[in-house]
Design a protein around this motif. Structure first.
Motif, PDB file in Angstrom:
ATOM      1  N   ALA A 119       0.723  -1.114   0.335  1.00  0.00           N
ATOM      2  CA  ALA A 119      -0.048  -0.049   0.059  1.00  0.00           C
ATOM      3  C   ALA A 119       1.352   1.574   0.118  1.00  0.00           C
ATOM      4  CB  ALA A 119      -0.754   0.360   1.321  1.00  0.00           C
ATOM      5  N   THR A 120       1.777   1.265   1.257  1.00  0.00           N
ATOM      6  CA  THR A 120       2.322   2.856   0.658  1.00  0.00           C
ATOM      7  C   THR A 120       3.730   2.732  -0.684  1.00  0.00           C
ATOM      8  OG1 THR A 120       3.881   0.916   2.135  1.00  0.00           O
ATOM      9  CG2 THR A 120       2.660   2.689   3.078  1.00  0.00           C
ATOM     10  N   PHE A 152       7.376   4.244   4.778  1.00  0.00           N
ATOM     11  CA  PHE A 152       7.552   4.640   6.476  1.00  0.00           C
ATOM     12  C   PHE A 152       7.746   5.850   6.603  1.00  0.00           C
ATOM     13  CE2 PHE A 152       6.323  -0.128   7.754  1.00  0.00           C
ATOM     14  CZ  PHE A 152       5.486  -0.226   6.976  1.00  0.00           C
ATOM     15  N   VAL A 153       9.240   5.786   6.855  1.00  0.00           N
ATOM     16  CA  VAL A 153       9.602   7.313   6.749  1.00  0.00           C
ATOM     17  C   VAL A 153       9.168   8.212   6.175  1.00  0.00           C
ATOM     18  CG1 VAL A 153      11.571   8.369   8.031  1.00  0.00           C
ATOM     19  CG2 VAL A 153      11.632   6.298   8.154  1.00  0.00           C
ATOM     20  N   ALA A 154       9.641   8.857   5.025  1.00  0.00           N
ATOM     21  CA  ALA A 154       8.769   9.477   4.020  1.00  0.00           C
ATOM     22  C   ALA A 154       7.119   9.634   4.659  1.00  0.00           C
ATOM     23  CB  ALA A 154       8.782   9.187   2.590  1.00  0.00           C
ATOM     24  N   LEU A 155       6.207   9.090   4.706  1.00  0.00           N
ATOM     25  CA  LEU A 155       5.055   9.109   4.963  1.00  0.00           C
ATOM     26  C   LEU A 155       5.093   9.481   6.605  1.00  0.00           C
ATOM     27  CD1 LEU A 155       3.493   6.210   3.309  1.00  0.00           C
ATOM     28  CD2 LEU A 155       3.060   8.468   2.776  1.00  0.00           C
ATOM     29  N   VAL A 156       5.588   9.568   7.882  1.00  0.00           N
ATOM     30  CA  VAL A 156       5.131   9.238   9.247  1.00  0.00           C
ATOM     31  C   VAL A 156       5.723   9.935   9.844  1.00  0.00           C
ATOM     32  CG1 VAL A 156       3.395   7.547   8.311  1.00  0.00           C
ATOM     33  CG2 VAL A 156       5.356   7.075   9.692  1.00  0.00           C
ATOM     34  N   SER A 161       7.209   5.951  12.499  1.00  0.00           N
ATOM     35  CA  SER A 161       7.382   4.646  12.047  1.00  0.00           C
ATOM     36  C   SER A 161       8.423   3.550  12.712  1.00  0.00           C
ATOM     37  CB  SER A 161       9.015   4.713  10.201  1.00  0.00           C
ATOM     38  OG  SER A 161       8.584   5.961  10.015  1.00  0.00           O
ATOM     39  N   LYS A 162       9.275   3.724  14.057  1.00  0.00           N
ATOM     40  CA  LYS A 162       9.072   3.276  15.141  1.00  0.00           C
ATOM     41  C   LYS A 162       7.940   2.047  15.679  1.00  0.00           C
ATOM     42  CE  LYS A 162      13.313   5.592  15.210  1.00  0.00           C
ATOM     43  NZ  LYS A 162      14.250   6.555  16.834  1.00  0.00           N
ATOM     44  N   LEU A 177      -4.736   8.654   9.207  1.00  0.00           N
ATOM     45  CA  LEU A 177      -5.080  10.148   8.507  1.00  0.00           C
ATOM     46  C   LEU A 177      -4.182  11.087   9.314  1.00  0.00           C
ATOM     47  CD1 LEU A 177      -6.616  11.108   6.228  1.00  0.00           C
ATOM     48  CD2 LEU A 177      -8.783  11.501   8.080  1.00  0.00           C
ATOM     49  N   ASP A 178      -4.566  10.943  10.367  1.00  0.00           N
ATOM     50  CA  ASP A 178      -3.688  11.981  10.680  1.00  0.00           C
ATOM     51  C   ASP A 178      -2.305  12.170  10.841  1.00  0.00           C
ATOM     52  OD1 ASP A 178      -3.092  13.557  13.629  1.00  0.00           O
ATOM     53  OD2 ASP A 178      -2.109  12.160  14.785  1.00  0.00           O
ATOM     54  N   TRP A 179      -1.617  10.481  11.453  1.00  0.00           N
ATOM     55  CA  TRP A 179      -0.439  10.440  10.815  1.00  0.00           C
ATOM     56  C   TRP A 179       0.240  10.709   9.322  1.00  0.00           C
ATOM     57  CZ3 TRP A 179       1.658   5.111  13.327  1.00  0.00           C
ATOM     58  CH2 TRP A 179       1.189   4.837  15.023  1.00  0.00           C
ATOM     59  N   GLY A 180      -1.212  10.463   8.189  1.00  0.00           N
ATOM     60  CA  GLY A 180      -0.453  10.466   6.900  1.00  0.00           C
ATOM     61  C   GLY A 180      -0.122   9.316   6.498  1.00  0.00           C
TER      62      GLY A 180
END
Length: 263
Positions: A119-120, A152-156, A161-162, A177-180
């Motif tokens: 998905a990412t 993950f890092v680029a998105l949230v 991500s951890k 949604l809140d996290w991006g």
């Protein structure tokens, strides 16, 4: 290609569905190869502006199929053979990331492990209000691989991500949604309709300019992805030989809590 994946065209939009016929809709080796082949078919497709990826109507994907004996090569096989088998997941995600057109993932139900990695790999994600994201690889005695950590890092960001990939937090749709982690949350059963709505808007834009900007953004966001994610396949191959890896898989299949030792 098998009957696990279907493709539908609506004008400048392509809709890709995958359905294994099981509730988990898990990523078997055969399905990963099919999804890779489909993604590659859009790499040079100027008449497509948007590709939508979705799973079952009730479930996106509950990750890699741990019950499939060929899921990542036998741990007893030589390292040279296991490394080849382990490339299926990363190749699939890379193929989706490199599609020239804008990609939108429509997510119903659970999005777990390899499903989250897939998905990412897409540009945008639409989740239903009842969707949940869960990356349980560490709880299974393995690392999160398939080149997903940089995405993950680029998105949230690093801390979240951890929480997602190291602490294995379950993330409901509203928090995602809140996290991006996702871009839209809609009513259950309407994610594909929302993805098509976005695709219709993108179809009104000049396709070449849209595609250029998409890849400009990816280049900026993932400039260090290869440098930071290159070793995850090798780490997975190493962890395959550990007692904790075997305990993680065995305990999951037996439906009990694992007992990890660090070995």
């Amino acid at each position: 290609m098998s009957d696990l994946v279907s493709i539908e065209r609506q004008g400048r939009t392509a809709i890709v569905r995958f359905d294994t016929g099981s509730r988990a809709n898990a990523l078997s080796p055969a399905l990963m190869v099919d999804l890779t082949t489909v993604a590659q078919s859009f790499h040079a497709c100027p008449d497509v502006s948007t590709v939508i990826l979705t799973g079952r109507e009730d479930q996106f994907c509950m990750g890699a199929d741990l019950k499939d004996s060929d899921r990542s090569g036998s741990p007893k096989a030589p390292l040279s053979q296991r490394r080849i088998a382990l490339r299926r997941g990363p190749a699939m995600c890379e193929a989706w990331e490199k599609i020239d057109a804008l990609t939108i993932c429509a997510i119903e139900g659970w999005c777990i492990g390899g499903g989250a990695a897939l998905a990412t790999s897409c540009d945008l994600r639409v989740a239903s209000a009842t969707s949940q994201f869960y990356v349980p690889e560490v709880e299974r005695g393995m690392n999160m691989s398939w080149g997903s950590i940089p995405r993950f890092v680029a998105l949230v960001g690093p801390a979240r991500s951890k929480r997602l990939a190291a602490l294995c937090e379950k993330v409901p749709a509203d928090r995602a949604l809140d996290w991006g982690l996702v871009d839209h949350v809609v009513a259950e059963g309407t994610t594909l309709a929302k993805a098509i709505e976005i695709a219709e808007q993108s179809a009104k834009l000049p396709p070449t300019a849209l595609k250029m900007v998409k890849h400009d953004v990816n280049a900026a966001a993932l400039a260090l992805a290869q440098a930071t994610g290159y070793r995850d396949l090798e780490a997975f191959a190493l962890l395959q030989q550990s007692d904790d890896f075997r305990e993680g898989i065995t305990s999951f299949l037996q439906g009990r809590d694992p007992e990890f030792t660090g070995d």
